[in-house]
Design an enzyme around this catalytic site. Structure first.
Site, short mmCIF file in Angstrom:
data_model
loop_
_atom_site.label_atom_id
_atom_site.label_comp_id
_atom_site.label_asym_id
_atom_site.label_seq_id
_atom_site.Cartn_x
_atom_site.Cartn_y
_atom_site.Cartn_z
N LEU A 102 0.87 -1.17 0.00
CA LEU A 102 0.00 0.00 0.00
C LEU A 102 0.91 1.22 0.00
O LEU A 102 2.00 1.19 0.59
CB LEU A 102 -0.89 0.01 1.25
CG LEU A 102 -1.97 -1.07 1.34
CD1 LEU A 102 -2.69 -0.99 2.69
CD2 LEU A 102 -2.98 -0.93 0.21
N ASP A 103 0.45 2.29 -0.64
CA ASP A 103 1.24 3.53 -0.63
C ASP A 103 1.39 4.04 0.80
O ASP A 103 0.55 3.75 1.67
CB ASP A 103 0.53 4.61 -1.46
CG ASP A 103 0.38 4.22 -2.92
OD1 ASP A 103 1.18 3.40 -3.40
OD2 ASP A 103 -0.54 4.75 -3.57
N ALA A 104 2.40 4.87 1.00
CA ALA A 104 2.62 5.43 2.35
C ALA A 104 1.39 6.20 2.82
O ALA A 104 1.04 6.16 4.01
CB ALA A 104 3.85 6.34 2.34
#
Ligand code: URA
Length: 258
Positions: A102-104
């Site tokens: 997942l993106d930050a």
């Protein structure tokens, strides 16, 4: 199985380190302090205690983490802390890996495991496992955008059209979107392709497993047999009643979501 080997298999260090743990009186089994690292035990169902913390023997580790906003899914993060810093050391040492990334700035359900076949099953696009996201958009989502997301949009730098397998408007700037592909910034790029923009993104379910509302951001849990069955049950969670309660409760804790 020999106690030192058992400890090693559960991530408590090298065989020598595990022998030392036992010799130093730091290990109990089923409530009894053990002094002999060579003592034999049946692994299945065994409860080990190391420094007073109990660990049930697990042949493989299957975990769900509620990834908080502002964490990277990498062992060598660049700008934010790593999701792995949220797990106890034995889980890292036994080699659990995130199932996809997942993106930050994305929060929500992240699976982790040290079972390579499991990681492959839930990352492979060919298995068509639904990942369900709830997102807030910058602009009002209209019918044409919902229709385009379901029909398929062409992402910049991708030859293929990508279609959502589910898209439900929760209010004028919130969507629940289900996709089976895993691509870099997939949901953000899909929304950009219909002329909108993701302001916050939260994953609420994978397959039939819904992020439990009681699992708060930063917390993790073991996936038990019933959870793994739900996960394998497929994308039906996208419309399951549990998602409607669990998903919303979880999302309220994310930045920009009020
Ligand atoms: N799609 C995105 O754009 N980001 C994520 O983190 C996951 C899916």
């Amino acid at each position: 199985m020999e106690l030192a080997r058992l400890l090693q298999s559960q991530g408590f260090g090298s065989r020598a380190e595990c022998r030392a743990l036992v010799a130093n009186g730091r290990v109990s089994v089923d409530g009894r302090r053990c002094a002999d690292w060579a003592e034999q035990f049946e692994a299945a169902g065994l409860v080990l205690s190391v420094d007073g913390v109990c660990w049930r023997h697990r042949r493989a580790a299957y975990l769900a983490l509620h990834k908080p906003f502002g964490y990277e899914c990498s062992h060598r993060p660049q700008h934010h802390p790593s999701v792995y810093s949220l797990l106890p050391l034995p889980l890292i040492r036994r080699g659990v890996e995130a199932v996809g990334r997942l993106d930050a700035d994305t929060s929500g359900l992240l699976l982790l495991s040290d079972d390579g076949a499991f990681v492959h099953r839930y990352t492979s696009p060919r298995k068509r496992v639904a990942k369900v996201y709830e997102l807030r958009t910058r602009h009002v989502v209209d019918d044409a955008q919902v229709a385009a997301l379901l029909a398929g949009v062409t992402l910049r730098d991708e030859a293929l059209a990508v279609a959502a397998v589910g898209c439900q408007r929760l209010d004028e700037r919130r969507l629940r979107l289900s996709v089976t592909l895993g691509r870099y910034h997939l949901v953000k790029r899909m929304l950009a392709a219909v002329g909108n923009r993701v302001e916050s993104l939260h994953r609420v379910a994978i397959g039939g497993f819904v992020l439990p509302p009681e699992l708060r951001a930063g917390e993790w849990m073991w996936l038990e047999a019933a959870d793994l069955e739900r996960l394998a049950a497929g994308g039906s969670a996208a419309t399951a009643d549990g998602l409607q309660h669990g998903g919303h409760a979880a999302m309220e804790g994310t930045p920009g979501w009020s």
